[in-house]
Scaffold this motif. Sequence first.
Motif, PDB file in Angstrom:
ATOM      1  N   PRO A 317      47.267  13.516  -7.066  1.00  0.00           N
ATOM      2  CA  PRO A 317      48.393  14.458  -7.020  1.00  0.00           C
ATOM      3  C   PRO A 317      48.272  15.407  -5.831  1.00  0.00           C
ATOM      4  O   PRO A 317      47.174  15.806  -5.451  1.00  0.00           O
ATOM      5  N   VAL A 318      49.419  15.766  -5.267  1.00  0.00           N
ATOM      6  CA  VAL A 318      49.425  16.605  -4.064  1.00  0.00           C
ATOM      7  C   VAL A 318      48.667  17.914  -4.260  1.00  0.00           C
ATOM      8  O   VAL A 318      47.858  18.306  -3.394  1.00  0.00           O
ATOM      9  N   PRO A 319      48.863  18.658  -5.364  1.00  0.00           N
ATOM     10  CA  PRO A 319      48.106  19.916  -5.518  1.00  0.00           C
ATOM     11  C   PRO A 319      46.595  19.706  -5.510  1.00  0.00           C
ATOM     12  O   PRO A 319      45.857  20.519  -4.958  1.00  0.00           O
ATOM     13  N   LEU A 320      46.123  18.613  -6.114  1.00  0.00           N
ATOM     14  CA  LEU A 320      44.691  18.325  -6.100  1.00  0.00           C
ATOM     15  C   LEU A 320      44.230  17.965  -4.691  1.00  0.00           C
ATOM     16  O   LEU A 320      43.096  18.272  -4.294  1.00  0.00           O
ATOM     17  N   GLY A 321      45.096  17.304  -3.927  1.00  0.00           N
ATOM     18  CA  GLY A 321      44.771  17.010  -2.543  1.00  0.00           C
ATOM     19  C   GLY A 321      44.594  18.270  -1.719  1.00  0.00           C
ATOM     20  O   GLY A 321      43.695  18.366  -0.877  1.00  0.00           O
ATOM     21  N   VAL A 322      45.442  19.258  -1.960  1.00  0.00           N
ATOM     22  CA  VAL A 322      45.313  20.536  -1.249  1.00  0.00           C
ATOM     23  C   VAL A 322      44.008  21.223  -1.637  1.00  0.00           C
ATOM     24  O   VAL A 322      43.305  21.791  -0.787  1.00  0.00           O
ATOM     25  N   LEU A 323      43.666  21.179  -2.934  1.00  0.00           N
ATOM     26  CA  LEU A 323      42.388  21.750  -3.364  1.00  0.00           C
ATOM     27  C   LEU A 323      41.221  21.081  -2.650  1.00  0.00           C
ATOM     28  O   LEU A 323      40.259  21.737  -2.233  1.00  0.00           O
ATOM     29  N   ALA A 324      41.289  19.754  -2.524  1.00  0.00           N
ATOM     30  CA  ALA A 324      40.191  19.009  -1.892  1.00  0.00           C
ATOM     31  C   ALA A 324      39.978  19.409  -0.444  1.00  0.00           C
ATOM     32  O   ALA A 324      38.892  19.235   0.106  1.00  0.00           O
ATOM     33  N   ALA A 325      41.016  19.957   0.202  1.00  0.00           N
ATOM     34  CA  ALA A 325      40.914  20.332   1.611  1.00  0.00           C
ATOM     35  C   ALA A 325      40.175  21.644   1.824  1.00  0.00           C
ATOM     36  O   ALA A 325      39.873  22.014   2.964  1.00  0.00           O
ATOM     37  N   ALA A 326      39.876  22.366   0.743  1.00  0.00           N
ATOM     38  CA  ALA A 326      39.222  23.675   0.880  1.00  0.00           C
ATOM     39  C   ALA A 326      37.907  23.530   1.623  1.00  0.00           C
ATOM     40  O   ALA A 326      37.105  22.636   1.344  1.00  0.00           O
ATOM     41  N   GLN A 327      37.675  24.396   2.581  1.00  0.00           N
ATOM     42  CA  GLN A 327      36.429  24.344   3.341  1.00  0.00           C
ATOM     43  C   GLN A 327      35.973  25.762   3.656  1.00  0.00           C
ATOM     44  O   GLN A 327      36.795  26.643   3.885  1.00  0.00           O
ATOM     45  N   ILE A 328      34.663  25.952   3.638  1.00  0.00           N
ATOM     46  CA  ILE A 328      34.114  27.239   4.074  1.00  0.00           C
ATOM     47  C   ILE A 328      32.705  27.075   4.628  1.00  0.00           C
ATOM     48  O   ILE A 328      32.402  27.510   5.730  1.00  0.00           O
ATOM     49  N   GLY A 329      31.795  26.408   3.896  1.00  0.00           N
ATOM     50  CA  GLY A 329      30.412  26.308   4.338  1.00  0.00           C
ATOM     51  C   GLY A 329      30.257  25.581   5.652  1.00  0.00           C
ATOM     52  O   GLY A 329      29.525  26.027   6.550  1.00  0.00           O
TER      53      GLY A 329
END
Length: 392
Positions: A317-329
């Motif tokens: 699902p698109v919202p889960l795809g956006v979550l997967a893109a989270a990056q910081i470390g």
Amino acid sequence: MTFSTLALVTALGLLGPLLAAKGSWHLPLILGPMLAGVVFGATGFGVLDATEPTFAFLADIGFAIVMFVAGTHVPVRDPAVRAALGQGVMRAAAVGVIAAVLGATLSAAFDTGHAALYAVLMASSSAAVVLPIINDNHLIGKPVLALTAQVALADTVCVVALPLVIDPPTAGRAALGGLTVSGTAVVLYLILRWSDNSGVRDRIEKFSEEREFALQLRISLVALFLLAAIATTMHVSVMVAGFSLGLAVAAVGEPRRMAAQLFALGEGFLAPLFFVWLGARANLRDLVEHPSFIVLGLALGFGAIGAHVAMRLGGLPVPLGVLAAAQIGVPVAAVTLGEQLHLFAAGEGAALILGALVTIGGVALAAGPAASSAATAPHGPASPSTPPAHPS
């Protein structure tokens, strides 16, 4: 560094909980300290000097602990996640291919020569950001399990790959250093597993709790600083040391008491200090003087989101795809390493942080819809819950 400066830095760290207090905003704790660092650092008033040796050293300790906690959040022991690993591998690989194309395109467009670095950044996912959101929003179902596997794999691979791609001429040295750190972490894992199977670990935990000695925390910090010493000696980021030890602890199972103690030490002091330092170090004025890097930062952020959202073609699902893109470390480590090695043009490091902030903004917008999509999806086994210590 003086106590007055330390008091200011600690106070600025409080901005994280203040911004994250409204749960519906889904803002990570790192955002407040970073913004505060920007205001009081090189970009703003110049009160905080990120080059001051004590400040920088404390920030290194904070970064190692942030990555250690992130590693403990990778659900390596969860059988449901392992069952979804195949789908996660395929999606992570597909994202990697898309990111490689985008990375080469951006490197050519901005003439930086950092195609591989941009690819790793856009392919990365942050377990430290995504898994607490999954837990806090009670996301369940097969899509969430596949997402968890994808994020854990991408996070691990990109952490390992970053030192190799950021400075290709020294990739051999970085690989040797990474293998040494990883090998030492494996030895520590074997010791931890032996202590768990033999009952030594339980006895130490019981004795420590009765006498309030915090022995497991002390031992874990010794191991962390040992790995960090090996990493710095071999010119490898402390990111690899912290994450490797976190994975080793996660593979055995993190004691809840130690998790709470580590949460207090990390989130109460060292992690906010690190993110304040990072914000103070980033000179966003370079973006004003080199506006093309604003475009690069936005392109990196939206490129990462686009590469992960493309997995909608594979059923995510698109919202889960956006979550997967989270990056910081990974972008934080890239900026830290790149600036230490003087690899970036003025403004390029700030562009990498801007790209990461774009993905964090995407997470804030997508967390609510992700909960809705997970609630209506066919439910498999419940998604893994994260340990009680929530990293930045």
